[in-house]
Motif scaffolding. Sequence first.
Motif, PDB file in Angstrom:
ATOM      1  N   ASP A  76     -59.595  -4.067 -21.864  1.00 19.11           N
ATOM      2  CA  ASP A  76     -59.165  -3.806 -20.495  1.00 19.11           C
ATOM      3  C   ASP A  76     -60.218  -3.045 -19.697  1.00 19.11           C
ATOM      4  O   ASP A  76     -60.913  -2.167 -20.225  1.00 19.11           O
TER       5      ASP A  76
ATOM      6  N   VAL B 299     -51.563  -5.048 -20.993  1.00 16.39           N
ATOM      7  CA  VAL B 299     -52.929  -4.600 -21.223  1.00 16.39           C
ATOM      8  C   VAL B 299     -53.516  -5.389 -22.387  1.00 16.39           C
ATOM      9  O   VAL B 299     -52.802  -5.968 -23.197  1.00 16.39           O
TER      10      VAL B 299
ATOM     11  N   PHE C 167     -46.482  -3.240 -17.659  1.00 12.58           N
ATOM     12  CA  PHE C 167     -47.864  -3.580 -17.299  1.00 12.58           C
ATOM     13  C   PHE C 167     -48.592  -4.042 -18.550  1.00 12.58           C
ATOM     14  O   PHE C 167     -48.740  -3.290 -19.514  1.00 12.58           O
TER      15      PHE C 167
ATOM     16  N   TRP D  50     -49.564   6.382 -21.954  1.00 15.16           N
ATOM     17  CA  TRP D  50     -50.855   5.969 -21.399  1.00 15.16           C
ATOM     18  C   TRP D  50     -51.966   6.789 -22.049  1.00 15.16           C
ATOM     19  O   TRP D  50     -51.898   8.016 -22.085  1.00 15.16           O
TER      20      TRP D  50
ATOM     21  N   ALA E 134     -56.341   6.648 -15.213  1.00 15.74           N
ATOM     22  CA  ALA E 134     -55.374   5.768 -14.563  1.00 15.74           C
ATOM     23  C   ALA E 134     -54.956   6.321 -13.210  1.00 15.74           C
ATOM     24  O   ALA E 134     -54.812   5.579 -12.227  1.00 15.74           O
TER      25      ALA E 134
ATOM     26  N   ARG F 117     -46.919   0.664 -20.465  1.00 17.19           N
ATOM     27  CA  ARG F 117     -47.947  -0.258 -20.970  1.00 17.19           C
ATOM     28  C   ARG F 117     -47.391  -1.076 -22.125  1.00 17.19           C
ATOM     29  O   ARG F 117     -46.737  -0.528 -23.025  1.00 17.19           O
TER      30      ARG F 117
ATOM     31  N   ASP G  94     -48.566  -4.492 -24.844  1.00 19.72           N
ATOM     32  CA  ASP G  94     -49.519  -5.515 -25.265  1.00 19.72           C
ATOM     33  C   ASP G  94     -48.813  -6.427 -26.267  1.00 19.72           C
ATOM     34  O   ASP G  94     -47.607  -6.286 -26.528  1.00 19.72           O
TER      35      ASP G  94
ATOM     36  N   ALA H 265     -55.406   0.102 -13.968  1.00 14.31           N
ATOM     37  CA  ALA H 265     -54.220   0.642 -13.305  1.00 14.31           C
ATOM     38  C   ALA H 265     -54.302   0.543 -11.790  1.00 14.31           C
ATOM     39  O   ALA H 265     -53.284   0.630 -11.099  1.00 14.31           O
TER      40      ALA H 265
END
Length: 473
Positions: free
Chosen positions: A88, A84, A82, A111, A117, A34, A36, A93
């Motif tokens: 979210d 985020v 991924f 995570w 997820a 993850r 951001d 996921a």
Amino acid sequence: MSSSEPSHSADPSPYAFAPPPLPGEPDGAIPIVRVDRETWPARAATLVPMARAFLEASEFEPKAGRIALVPAPDGSVAEVLFGVGSDDDPFAAGKLAAELPAGTYRFADEWPDLEGAALAWLLAGYRFDRYRERPRRAARLVAPKDVDAGEIERIAEAVALGRDLINTPANDLGPDEVEAAARRIADRFGAEFSVIAGDALLAANLPMIHAVGAGSPRAPRLIDMVWGERTAPMVTIVGKGVCFDTGGLDIKPSAAMLLMKKDMGGAAAALALAQMIMGADLPIRLRVLIPTVENAISGASFRPGDVMRSRKGLSVEIGNTDAEGRLILADALALADEEEPGLIVDFATLTGAARVALGPDLPPVYSDDDALAEDVVRLGLAVNDPVWRLPLWPRYRSMIEGKVADLTNAPAGGFAGSITAALFLARFVTAAKAHLHFDIYGWMPSSRPARPEGGEVQGARLVYALLKERYSA
């Protein structure tokens, strides 16, 4: 492939995790990381120059929902990034399961909700391919450490069952087929099973279920399933099973009938929940009651202005034959109430008013037990099966009074339609220690991560979490 059988037999199962590696062997799974806007600069600094150059060339940004395959020196995928955001979707996921190429993956340790997820990944594997073959996803997920993989797989399988039932059109899913689906679950878990059908409903004092289904050649019925130790706390689930709703003699316009195969969404939610409960062997005495009918039009159909006598003894004046769901639920709820269970839960695709008020994603829940209602709302958010409490407003009780009978099934004026429906049902539950009523939509109008367009099981995962919290030591 016969169109009469669902085709969830693909190997490997879309509702199962990738098999674990042999002891001492690496899992070989590609990590999913993850990122951001805040964490991306530090993460980017750890990448080898080739990988950083690739991501810059592909203009990757750590925005919510963005996916990047980071290459290894040999050209394989080293890891997945991924993106985020702060708001979210908890099931975001699921997008990964739908879009990643063939391979085996695992979530990196950072995570925050590995269980959610992982469930989203499995739920995203759903395809309704009874009538048309659809490609199954090739990406597999290794079950995260420290989660109950079997539990997550059981929940995903039960949700898929409910989705299949809702998505099946009425020509292939009538009361007979709902009964067959319930019987398969009962046989699988060793539950007691019985059915009262056709004119036997009158002899059994279930007159409103009989009346609503009398206009169809497909006999109405009440499905009754019982499981668990007799000494365990009793929980009864009731699910509205209107397999197709024409509206009866107060016929719906054609546009309003297009989704009426989903009017048995309450029965689908009830069966999905029952499968979760029995699969987990929760220490409760479970009873499942499903009144299932087709609201069709013929000379035997019930009429506006008719007065029905209910199992409870209350008389009901028919203001509209399209308000049939509350009639069949009323008889089933009255039967459930006679055992004085600790909790009655009913699921029903009951009113358009609920959708106008709260939209398709957020079903209203009703209860006069404040502590229970608070737990339901809290757990709904925790498991991403949200609901919103609406009031059983006592001043609206006068709106459901009949002119020539005790009650009317369709108050004039159209105000507070979901609340008045809930008040109507509450008149038939007087002995149970607690009652929850869910006015669900049972459908996703458009696809979202882990929730494809089509039938959706609402409220079942939430109630399962509630029962686990209350009854599992």
